[in-house]
Write a protein that holds these residues in place. Structure first.
Motif, PDB file in Angstrom:
ATOM      1  N   ARG A 101      15.810   6.074  53.236  1.00 26.33           N
ATOM      2  CA  ARG A 101      15.340   5.006  54.131  1.00 26.33           C
ATOM      3  C   ARG A 101      15.170   5.528  55.561  1.00 26.33           C
ATOM      4  NH1 ARG A 101      15.617  -0.702  54.336  1.00 26.33           N
ATOM      5  NH2 ARG A 101      15.404  -0.509  52.077  1.00 26.33           N
ATOM      6  N   ALA A 102      16.097   6.390  55.998  1.00 24.00           N
ATOM      7  CA  ALA A 102      16.042   6.879  57.375  1.00 24.00           C
ATOM      8  C   ALA A 102      15.135   8.090  57.540  1.00 24.00           C
ATOM      9  CB  ALA A 102      17.445   7.228  57.850  1.00 24.00           C
ATOM     10  N   GLY A 103      14.710   8.688  56.425  1.00 25.55           N
ATOM     11  CA  GLY A 103      13.857   9.859  56.503  1.00 25.55           C
ATOM     12  C   GLY A 103      14.579  11.100  56.973  1.00 25.55           C
ATOM     13  N   VAL A 104      15.847  11.236  56.582  1.00 27.12           N
ATOM     14  CA  VAL A 104      16.649  12.395  56.965  1.00 27.12           C
ATOM     15  C   VAL A 104      17.315  12.955  55.710  1.00 27.12           C
ATOM     16  CG1 VAL A 104      17.072  11.491  59.293  1.00 27.12           C
ATOM     17  CG2 VAL A 104      18.702  10.990  57.448  1.00 27.12           C
TER      18      VAL A 104
ATOM     19  N   THR B 224      22.722  14.913  56.898  1.00 26.70           N
ATOM     20  CA  THR B 224      22.666  14.235  58.198  1.00 26.70           C
ATOM     21  C   THR B 224      23.347  12.872  58.125  1.00 26.70           C
ATOM     22  OG1 THR B 224      20.638  15.381  58.806  1.00 26.70           O
ATOM     23  CG2 THR B 224      21.106  13.314  59.961  1.00 26.70           C
ATOM     24  N   VAL B 225      23.105  12.128  57.048  1.00 24.31           N
ATOM     25  CA  VAL B 225      23.788  10.834  56.886  1.00 24.31           C
ATOM     26  C   VAL B 225      25.299  11.042  56.835  1.00 24.31           C
ATOM     27  CG1 VAL B 225      24.073   8.814  55.405  1.00 24.31           C
ATOM     28  CG2 VAL B 225      21.807   9.840  55.695  1.00 24.31           C
ATOM     29  N   SER B 226      25.731  12.069  56.113  1.00 25.65           N
ATOM     30  CA  SER B 226      27.164  12.362  56.015  1.00 25.65           C
ATOM     31  C   SER B 226      27.749  12.649  57.384  1.00 25.65           C
ATOM     32  CB  SER B 226      27.386  13.552  55.073  1.00 25.65           C
ATOM     33  OG  SER B 226      28.751  13.870  54.994  1.00 25.65           O
ATOM     34  N   ARG B 227      27.019  13.388  58.226  1.00 29.16           N
ATOM     35  CA  ARG B 227      27.520  13.681  59.573  1.00 29.16           C
ATOM     36  C   ARG B 227      27.640  12.421  60.414  1.00 29.16           C
ATOM     37  NH1 ARG B 227      24.508  18.580  58.812  1.00 29.16           N
ATOM     38  NH2 ARG B 227      22.599  17.661  59.655  1.00 29.16           N
ATOM     39  N   VAL B 228      26.671  11.519  60.267  1.00 32.96           N
ATOM     40  CA  VAL B 228      26.746  10.250  61.011  1.00 32.96           C
ATOM     41  C   VAL B 228      27.947   9.441  60.543  1.00 32.96           C
ATOM     42  CG1 VAL B 228      25.596   8.036  61.438  1.00 32.96           C
ATOM     43  CG2 VAL B 228      24.279  10.176  61.501  1.00 32.96           C
ATOM     44  N   VAL B 229      28.135   9.333  59.241  1.00 31.22           N
ATOM     45  CA  VAL B 229      29.246   8.558  58.688  1.00 31.22           C
ATOM     46  C   VAL B 229      30.582   9.108  59.175  1.00 31.22           C
ATOM     47  CG1 VAL B 229      30.473   8.026  56.539  1.00 31.22           C
ATOM     48  CG2 VAL B 229      27.986   7.794  56.656  1.00 31.22           C
TER      49      VAL B 229
ATOM     50  N   GLY C 167      31.161  10.778  61.936  1.00 34.51           N
ATOM     51  CA  GLY C 167      31.313  10.839  63.389  1.00 34.51           C
ATOM     52  C   GLY C 167      31.032  12.192  63.999  1.00 34.51           C
ATOM     53  N   SER C 168      30.230  13.026  63.339  1.00 37.05           N
ATOM     54  CA  SER C 168      29.925  14.343  63.878  1.00 37.05           C
ATOM     55  C   SER C 168      29.104  14.228  65.151  1.00 37.05           C
ATOM     56  CB  SER C 168      29.151  15.161  62.836  1.00 37.05           C
ATOM     57  OG  SER C 168      28.680  16.366  63.394  1.00 37.05           O
ATOM     58  N   VAL C 169      29.325  15.166  66.088  1.00 39.67           N
ATOM     59  CA  VAL C 169      28.559  15.188  67.337  1.00 39.67           C
ATOM     60  C   VAL C 169      27.281  16.005  67.185  1.00 39.67           C
ATOM     61  CG1 VAL C 169      30.628  14.903  68.734  1.00 39.67           C
ATOM     62  CG2 VAL C 169      29.839  17.216  68.171  1.00 39.67           C
ATOM     63  N   LYS C 170      27.026  16.530  65.984  1.00 38.97           N
ATOM     64  CA  LYS C 170      25.866  17.397  65.754  1.00 38.97           C
ATOM     65  C   LYS C 170      24.601  16.611  65.417  1.00 38.97           C
ATOM     66  CE  LYS C 170      28.813  21.114  63.961  1.00 38.97           C
ATOM     67  NZ  LYS C 170      29.104  21.990  62.781  1.00 38.97           N
ATOM     68  N   VAL C 171      24.552  15.327  65.771  1.00 40.72           N
ATOM     69  CA  VAL C 171      23.406  14.476  65.461  1.00 40.72           C
ATOM     70  C   VAL C 171      22.877  13.880  66.768  1.00 40.72           C
ATOM     71  CG1 VAL C 171      22.565  12.518  64.126  1.00 40.72           C
ATOM     72  CG2 VAL C 171      24.437  13.925  63.238  1.00 40.72           C
ATOM     73  N   SER C 172      21.568  13.934  66.957  1.00 41.47           N
ATOM     74  CA  SER C 172      20.977  13.385  68.186  1.00 41.47           C
ATOM     75  C   SER C 172      21.102  11.859  68.207  1.00 41.47           C
ATOM     76  CB  SER C 172      19.503  13.775  68.271  1.00 41.47           C
ATOM     77  OG  SER C 172      18.748  13.081  67.285  1.00 41.47           O
ATOM     78  N   PRO C 173      21.138  11.248  69.403  1.00 40.83           N
ATOM     79  CA  PRO C 173      21.234   9.777  69.484  1.00 40.83           C
ATOM     80  C   PRO C 173      20.118   9.064  68.720  1.00 40.83           C
ATOM     81  CG  PRO C 173      21.677  10.771  71.621  1.00 40.83           C
ATOM     82  CD  PRO C 173      21.205  11.881  70.737  1.00 40.83           C
ATOM     83  N   GLU C 174      18.914   9.620  68.771  1.00 41.81           N
ATOM     84  CA  GLU C 174      17.785   8.977  68.084  1.00 41.81           C
ATOM     85  C   GLU C 174      17.993   8.967  66.575  1.00 41.81           C
ATOM     86  OE1 GLU C 174      13.003   9.699  67.308  1.00 41.81           O
ATOM     87  OE2 GLU C 174      14.087  10.950  68.746  1.00 41.81           O
ATOM     88  N   ILE C 175      18.392  10.114  66.014  1.00 42.19           N
ATOM     89  CA  ILE C 175      18.622  10.199  64.575  1.00 42.19           C
ATOM     90  C   ILE C 175      19.801   9.323  64.184  1.00 42.19           C
ATOM     91  CG2 ILE C 175      19.252  11.728  62.676  1.00 42.19           C
ATOM     92  CD1 ILE C 175      16.394  12.064  63.598  1.00 42.19           C
ATOM     93  N   ARG C 176      20.868   9.345  64.993  1.00 39.66           N
ATOM     94  CA  ARG C 176      22.037   8.519  64.693  1.00 39.66           C
ATOM     95  C   ARG C 176      21.652   7.039  64.612  1.00 39.66           C
ATOM     96  NH1 ARG C 176      27.200   9.757  65.103  1.00 39.66           N
ATOM     97  NH2 ARG C 176      26.676  11.597  66.371  1.00 39.66           N
TER      98      ARG C 176
ATOM     99  N   ARG D 274      18.725   5.764  63.956  1.00 41.66           N
ATOM    100  CA  ARG D 274      17.895   5.527  62.786  1.00 41.66           C
ATOM    101  C   ARG D 274      18.755   5.430  61.513  1.00 41.66           C
ATOM    102  NH1 ARG D 274      13.864  10.126  61.098  1.00 41.66           N
ATOM    103  NH2 ARG D 274      13.544  10.150  63.369  1.00 41.66           N
ATOM    104  N   VAL D 275      19.732   6.317  61.380  1.00 41.50           N
ATOM    105  CA  VAL D 275      20.606   6.286  60.212  1.00 41.50           C
ATOM    106  C   VAL D 275      21.446   5.018  60.208  1.00 41.50           C
ATOM    107  CG1 VAL D 275      22.577   7.419  59.103  1.00 41.50           C
ATOM    108  CG2 VAL D 275      20.665   8.791  59.952  1.00 41.50           C
ATOM    109  N   GLN D 276      21.991   4.648  61.363  1.00 37.66           N
ATOM    110  CA  GLN D 276      22.817   3.451  61.424  1.00 37.66           C
ATOM    111  C   GLN D 276      22.003   2.199  61.093  1.00 37.66           C
ATOM    112  OE1 GLN D 276      24.352   3.944  65.403  1.00 37.66           O
ATOM    113  NE2 GLN D 276      26.243   4.927  64.671  1.00 37.66           N
ATOM    114  N   ALA D 277      20.732   2.170  61.499  1.00 37.82           N
ATOM    115  CA  ALA D 277      19.873   1.033  61.160  1.00 37.82           C
ATOM    116  C   ALA D 277      19.654   0.974  59.644  1.00 37.82           C
ATOM    117  CB  ALA D 277      18.536   1.157  61.890  1.00 37.82           C
TER     118      ALA D 277
END
Length: 339
Positions: free
Chosen positions: A17-20, A24-29, A31-40, A42-45
């Motif tokens: 859904r997020a196109g990643v 990358t989704v695992s890093r967002v879940v 709390g990794s800092v290796k994800v840009s605010p824009e990608i974060r 998009r994943v959270q949405a």
């Protein structure tokens, strides 16, 4: 199907859904800092839209890990660095770790003393988990890690029934039996076997499959034990040919030992497959026949098994519930020139 009836969202569906990527989704879940605010964002949405609920045990594992998985090979240097089967399994595991943004560290622990030291290190290292390759019956490492609560998976069925760890394997007994039946169907009547070390479950099961396929024709003089090396296979086959000079086939329970068997057949002044058919086990990619016939062998998907070991570690936390079956991969006989 209504929203209430939809299957629970997964990392894969959120990633789509997020196109990643899933990593990358695992890093967002986590709390990794290796994800840009824009990608974060998009994943959270996507997570909100799909009503994704992170898996609790997986997050617990992620919270304590150092983005590193240990791959422990329970063999001496002399085998580890010359065995292409081990290399293919490790290669598959490394590929799956990279896909999940994790890093491997490879350790060698061949005997009990080394494994006890290894267990102390692994218990205190706060790793993502441990993959154990080539365990033997006398090895304490699987039991030590299980008791210490370290997420661990095994390549091959554990010999100790007290070890309740997840594992990946093939049907060794049935695969061996099919290979021997194939030889008999083609008129081979005096079939010897070069079996692996009998303190390993795979070696025990392959010998049992050979014995079941021979039935009443089985006798102990047809069995020679090797060590999964070419040198060991050559030596074991030479002993077979000396005991059983009318042998017309050899089933070697690894490709390395089968290559040694082919050399032993030549050493005895005989030809493969005309005089003695040779069948191996593994189907190692790009393995050489050393100028001899291409090897007929049992194929097992070693790289896929390595990838599955990592998936099993990350999704199952390494512990095998009593109701959970192991992951068993299919095999097939690959017919070439040696039989």
């Amino acid at each position: 199907m209504s929203d209430d009836e939809q299957a629970p969202a997964t990392l894969e569906t959120v990633a789509a859904r997020a196109g990643v990527s899933r990593a990358t989704v695992s890093r967002v879940v986590n709390g990794s800092v290796k994800v840009s605010p824009e990608i974060r964002a998009r994943v959270q949405a996507a997570m909100r839209e799909l009503r994704y609920v992170p898996n609790g045990p997986a997050r617990t594992l992620a919270a304590r890990r150092s983005d590193t998985v240990a791959i422990v090979v329970c063999e001496p240097d002399s085998r580890v660095f010359y065995d292409p089967f081990i290399a293919e399994v490790v290669g598959g595991a490394r590929a799956e770790l990279a896909r999940n943004d994790l890093y491997p560290v490879v350790l060698l622990a061949a005997d009990a003393a080394e494994q006890e030291r290894c267990a102390r290190y692994l218990t205190g290292a706060h790793l993502a988990g441990v993959v154990i390759l080539s365990p033997h019956a006398s090895h304490p490492l699987p039991g030590l890690l299980q008791r210490n609560g370290v997420p661990t998976v095994l390549s091959g069925r554990p010999s100790d029934p007290a070890v309740e760890l997840s594992y990946v394997d093939i049907s060794n007994k049935q695969s061996a039996a099919r290979a021997v039946h194939w030889l008999r169907e083609r008129g081979r009547t005096r079939i010897g076997v070069v079996a692996g070390p009998q303190d390993m479950s795979a070696a025990q099961d392959r010998l049992a499959g050979y014995r079941s396929a021979l039935g009443t024709d089985y006798r102990g003089s047809l069995v020679s034990i090797g060590d999964y090396t070419q040198r060991g296979g050559r030596r074991a086959t030479a002993a077979l040919l000396e005991r059983e000079p009318d042998l017309d086939a050899v089933f070697a329970t690894s490709d390395q030992m089968a290559l040694g068997a082919l050399r032993a057949v030549r050493d005895a002044g005989r030809r493969a497959p005309d005089d003695v058919a040779v069948v191996g086990f593994d189907d190692i990619r790009d393995i050489s026949g050393d100028g001899g016939p291409a090897l007929t062998t049992v194929h097992q998907p070693s790289a896929d098994m390595g990838r599955e070991l990592v998936r099993l570690l990350l999704t199952g936390h390494g512990r095998r519930p009593a109701s959970t079956d192991p992951v068993i991969f299919p095999t097939r006989l690959v017919v070439r020139e040696s039989a």
